[in-house]
Design a protein around this motif. Structure first.
Motif, short mmCIF file in Angstrom:
data_model
loop_
_atom_site.label_atom_id
_atom_site.label_comp_id
_atom_site.label_asym_id
_atom_site.label_seq_id
_atom_site.Cartn_x
_atom_site.Cartn_y
_atom_site.Cartn_z
N UNK A 277 43.45 46.35 23.99
CA UNK A 277 43.34 47.93 23.71
C UNK A 277 41.90 48.10 24.43
N UNK A 278 40.86 47.48 24.25
CA UNK A 278 39.44 47.85 24.85
C UNK A 278 39.67 47.99 26.32
N UNK B 139 38.98 50.51 29.41
CA UNK B 139 38.00 50.23 30.55
C UNK B 139 38.69 50.60 31.76
N UNK B 140 39.77 50.09 32.06
CA UNK B 140 40.48 50.33 33.31
C UNK B 140 41.04 51.86 33.50
N UNK B 141 41.11 52.44 32.41
CA UNK B 141 41.28 53.90 32.65
C UNK B 141 39.98 54.77 33.15
N UNK C 225 41.63 52.41 37.53
CA UNK C 225 42.55 51.46 38.24
C UNK C 225 43.65 50.93 37.47
N UNK C 226 44.52 50.41 37.97
CA UNK C 226 45.70 50.15 37.37
C UNK C 226 45.92 48.64 37.27
N UNK C 227 45.85 48.32 35.99
CA UNK C 227 45.87 46.84 35.52
C UNK C 227 47.07 46.66 34.45
N UNK C 228 47.69 45.64 34.47
CA UNK C 228 48.70 45.56 33.63
C UNK C 228 48.32 44.66 32.22
N UNK C 229 47.85 45.50 31.44
CA UNK C 229 47.17 44.49 30.25
C UNK C 229 48.03 44.36 29.20
#
Length: 214
Positions: A70-71, A75-77, A81-85
């Motif tokens: 969730x954190x 951070x990515x937002x 940047x786009x990361x599939x967490x």
């Protein structure tokens, strides 16, 4: 040592949260050890995954701790940047078959039991494509200026587990992982002469493992 990572990410500042990628990960990327689709396994708060996404890689990042994911998403937002967490179990990697060209493990392997390591390395083999690259940074049984790592792993354990799991080790060298010193007060008190970098972060001895999927 058993850690409740959900509680850890909810109540504490974790030692591996530098607010930036680990220098050893940056060095791997610059050395050409990252390519194609990337799995960052045991991603924690996402600093390494965000760095790789900023470098233009398609990154999937997983962790078993929901608060960490969730954190990491926040951070990515914030970094646009786009990361599939994704919350996932690294010892099974259900639903990720044959997807990745590169795997990054920054400080997960040493957290697992011997049985879990065997399952984990087999799961990585299933989740990757032929000739995929595997990069592992894990605590070693060496020391830095006499200071040990808290969860030491031997070269023999790494070599045996990876080879049995279908990976050919191409390089295994000593290195350093940074830990935020103010979040490891008990360890720092026990090792007052531990080496630090220019920012006062504690240097931990690690193995830097590079392997190729057989």
């Amino acid at each position: 040592m058993t850690l409740n990572f959900d509680d850890l990410y909810t109540t504490s500042t974790v030692p591996w949260d530098l607010g930036e990628p680990q220098p050893a990960v940056v060095a791997l990327e610059r050395a050409g050890r990252i390519s194609g689709t990337v799995l960052d396994v045991g991603c924690g708060l996402g600093n390494n995954a965000i760095y790789l996404a900023q470098r233009g890689y398609q990154v999937t990042a997983i962790d078993a701790a929901t608060p960490a994911i969730e954190q990491a998403r926040r951070r990515a937002a914030a970094h646009s940047v786009n990361v599939d967490f994704t919350v996932a179990d690294a010892t099974t990697l259900t639903g990720f078959d044959s997807r990745f060209d590169t795997v990054l493990d920054s400080a997960l392997y040493h957290c697992l039991t011997t049985e879990q390591r065997t399952m984990y390395i087999a799961a990585l083999h299933r989740a990757t494509k032929p000739n995929a690259l595997l990069n592992i940074l894990c605590f070693s049984d060496e020391t830095i200026d006499g200071t040990p790592a808290p969860l030491p792993v031997s070269q023999t354990n790494i070599r045996d587990t990876l080879t049995t799991g279908g990976w050919a080790i191409t390089d295994l060298t000593s290195g350093k992982l940074l830990a935020a010193t103010d979040s490891i007060r008990e360890f720092a008190a026990q090792h007052p002469n531990a080496a630090t970098d220019d920012h006062g972060r504690t240097l931990m001895p690690i193995w830097i493992v590079q392997a190729k999927r057989m």
